[in-house]
Motif scaffolding. Structure first.
Motif, PDB file in Angstrom:
ATOM      1  N   ILE A   1       0.843  -1.210   0.000  1.00 27.82           N
ATOM      2  CA  ILE A   1       0.000   0.000   0.000  1.00 27.82           C
ATOM      3  C   ILE A   1       0.872   1.251   0.000  1.00 27.82           C
ATOM      4  CG2 ILE A   1      -1.733   1.295   1.322  1.00 27.82           C
ATOM      5  CD1 ILE A   1      -2.629  -1.480   2.451  1.00 27.82           C
ATOM      6  N   GLY A   2       1.983   1.214   0.761  1.00 32.14           N
ATOM      7  CA  GLY A   2       2.893   2.365   0.791  1.00 32.14           C
ATOM      8  C   GLY A   2       4.092   2.074   1.662  1.00 32.14           C
ATOM      9  N   SER A   3       5.169   2.831   1.442  1.00 30.79           N
ATOM     10  CA  SER A   3       6.454   2.529   2.091  1.00 30.79           C
ATOM     11  C   SER A   3       6.409   2.756   3.598  1.00 30.79           C
ATOM     12  CB  SER A   3       7.550   3.407   1.470  1.00 30.79           C
ATOM     13  OG  SER A   3       7.577   3.233   0.070  1.00 30.79           O
TER      14      SER A   3
ATOM     15  N   VAL B   1       8.848  16.266  -3.062  1.00 30.72           N
ATOM     16  CA  VAL B   1      10.035  16.541  -2.229  1.00 30.72           C
ATOM     17  C   VAL B   1      11.186  15.636  -2.646  1.00 30.72           C
ATOM     18  CG1 VAL B   1      10.927  16.533   0.144  1.00 30.72           C
ATOM     19  CG2 VAL B   1       8.603  17.345  -0.308  1.00 30.72           C
ATOM     20  N   TYR B   2      10.881  14.362  -2.934  1.00 30.28           N
ATOM     21  CA  TYR B   2      11.950  13.470  -3.425  1.00 30.28           C
ATOM     22  C   TYR B   2      12.502  13.952  -4.767  1.00 30.28           C
ATOM     23  CZ  TYR B   2      11.685   9.664   0.019  1.00 30.28           C
ATOM     24  OH  TYR B   2      11.767   8.904   1.170  1.00 30.28           O
ATOM     25  N   ARG B   3      11.592  14.415  -5.653  1.00 31.78           N
ATOM     26  CA  ARG B   3      12.066  14.908  -6.950  1.00 31.78           C
ATOM     27  C   ARG B   3      12.957  16.140  -6.757  1.00 31.78           C
ATOM     28  NH1 ARG B   3       6.976  13.441  -8.791  1.00 31.78           N
ATOM     29  NH2 ARG B   3       6.050  15.496  -8.356  1.00 31.78           N
TER      30      ARG B   3
ATOM     31  N   ASP C   1      17.860  13.823   5.197  1.00 30.80           N
ATOM     32  CA  ASP C   1      18.367  14.210   3.860  1.00 30.80           C
ATOM     33  C   ASP C   1      17.305  14.914   3.021  1.00 30.80           C
ATOM     34  OD1 ASP C   1      20.877  13.265   4.304  1.00 30.80           O
ATOM     35  OD2 ASP C   1      20.663  11.427   3.100  1.00 30.80           O
ATOM     36  N   LEU C   2      16.016  14.748   3.385  1.00 27.33           N
ATOM     37  CA  LEU C   2      14.971  15.426   2.611  1.00 27.33           C
ATOM     38  C   LEU C   2      14.792  16.881   3.040  1.00 27.33           C
ATOM     39  CD1 LEU C   2      12.060  12.811   2.303  1.00 27.33           C
ATOM     40  CD2 LEU C   2      13.620  13.564   0.492  1.00 27.33           C
ATOM     41  N   GLN C   3      15.405  17.251   4.166  1.00 27.01           N
ATOM     42  CA  GLN C   3      15.167  18.597   4.706  1.00 27.01           C
ATOM     43  C   GLN C   3      15.529  19.721   3.735  1.00 27.01           C
ATOM     44  OE1 GLN C   3      15.494  19.186   8.898  1.00 27.01           O
ATOM     45  NE2 GLN C   3      16.648  21.103   8.666  1.00 27.01           N
TER      46      GLN C   3
END
Ligand code: CDM
Ligand code: ATP
Length: 314
Positions: free
Chosen positions: A140-142, A187-189, A230-232
């Protein structure tokens, strides 16, 4: 023969903070390889599932109007997934009471999907075991497997492979809920975009060794400098006002502050419950977020709330 209609089942499910979020390379399947340490915290949704003639989802509570009630709700996806496995037709009435910030980086939708899996397993008296339920969750999702599991865990793969981690005592947080949301894939992109453009080879989180030792020691002052995400930078690039929020939290006395997951919620680590109350009061007056909450962790994952409290108007 009188058929007994099963009673509604209510499930409470926590939010999560990524205490450590190391984002590796983009994989061929469109996901990034992660090394993350999740902790479940005491902001929660409550999800009730009940038998019905047709499927429905209603959402009440904080920012409920921002949550879809059709097939795009992750709770709907969870019904389909479990019905496919168990042969049920999936006519279920789902009521979601939101307490987890919507689109906030705290796995709000993932939490409701996990809650539906737990609730329907009870409602349909299914004998699916934890590992199989976790596999359904991963599909369903990570973040959904962690929403099931709760506690504190090291996540790898997309974040769906979990190993329990020792975390002693409780950690106390002030949560700054932002006015808007951020799209996780966006955000990942943005992170990939920033990394592609950085000549100096952007900073990537190393292994969470110091963080794991701080958790095992139950030492907030040791945990504070080890928090990382790391996404910050990508969340700050998409929503620059978060810099003011992060600064205001540490100026209010927090030990450290980070963006939670893909954001925009910011989580501020405090010494203890009393310190969290002081930091929350100061941050609430700084005018840098929509609302301020207090939370602590770790807490258990999605779990059925005993019958006697259903209808409790707390
Ligand atoms: C940011 C985190 O919350 C940290 O725990 C999660 O990685 C996001 O988990 P999630 O919202 O459950 O993500 P999913 O619903 O599985 O994927 C949504 C989108 O996020 C991106 N995604 C997600 C997880 C991952 N390891 N790498 C990714 O690049 C992908 O574009 C994916 O299509
Ligand atoms: N049950 C749900 N609760 C909240 N949002 C949902 C739900 N189902 C679908 N959504 C949609 O998912 C989007 C992301 O919401 P969600 O709260 O899951 O974000 P998130 O907390 O950042 O998730 P994650 O941390 O897993 O990336 C919302 O904008 C909303 O449109």
């Amino acid at each position: 023969m009188l058929s007994v209609v099963p009673r509604p089942v209510r499930v409470r499910v926590p939010a999560k903070i990524n205490l450590h979020l190391g984002v590796g390379d983009l994989r061929d399947d469109g996901y990034h390889q992660l090394e993350t340490v999740f902790q479940a915290v005491s902001l929660s949704d409550e999800v009730t599932v009940a038998p019905a003639d047709r499927r429905s989802i209603t959402v009440i509570g904080d920012n409920a109007n921002a949550v879809p009630t059709d097939h795009t709700n992750l709770a709907w996806t969870a019904i389909d997934a479990l019905a496919a496995m168990t042969g049920h037709r999936g006519e279920v009435a789902v009521e979601i009471t939101k307490g987890i910030p919507v689109a906030g980086g705290m796995a709000g939708g993932s939490a409701d999907a996990a809650a539906v899996l737990v609730g329907l397993t009870r409602l349909w008296r299914s004998d699916i075991d934890r590992d199989d339920l976790s596999s359904v969750a991963a599909g369903i999702g990570s973040d959904v497997p962690f929403s099931l599991r709760g506690g504190t865990a090291l996540g790898t793969g997309r974040g769906e492979h979990l190993v329990g981690v020792l975390s002693r005592g409780s950690f106390h947080w002030v949560i700054a809920v932002a006015g808007g949301g951020l799209s996780t894939p966006e955000v990942y992109r943005e992170l990939d975009h920033l990394r592609a453009g950085s000549a100096t080879g952007e900073h990537r989180a190393g292994p969470p060794d110091e963080l794991l030792q701080a958790l095992a020691a139950g030492d907030a002052r040791r945990l504070a400098p080890a928090l990382c995400n790391d996404l910050q930078p990508a969340a700050l690039s998409l929503m620059p006002t978060l810099r003011r929020t992060l600064r205001a939290g540490t100026e209010a006395g927090a030990l450290a502050g980070i963006v939670s997951g893909s954001g925009p919620t910011c989580a501020f680590l405090c010494d203890d419950a009393d310190h969290a109350v002081d930091v929350a009061a100061e941050l609430a007056g700084a005018g840098v977020c929509r609302s301020v909450r207090i939370a602590s962790g770790p807490v258990p994952g999605a779990r059925v709330v005993p019958d006697e409290t259903i209808g409790d108007d707390r």
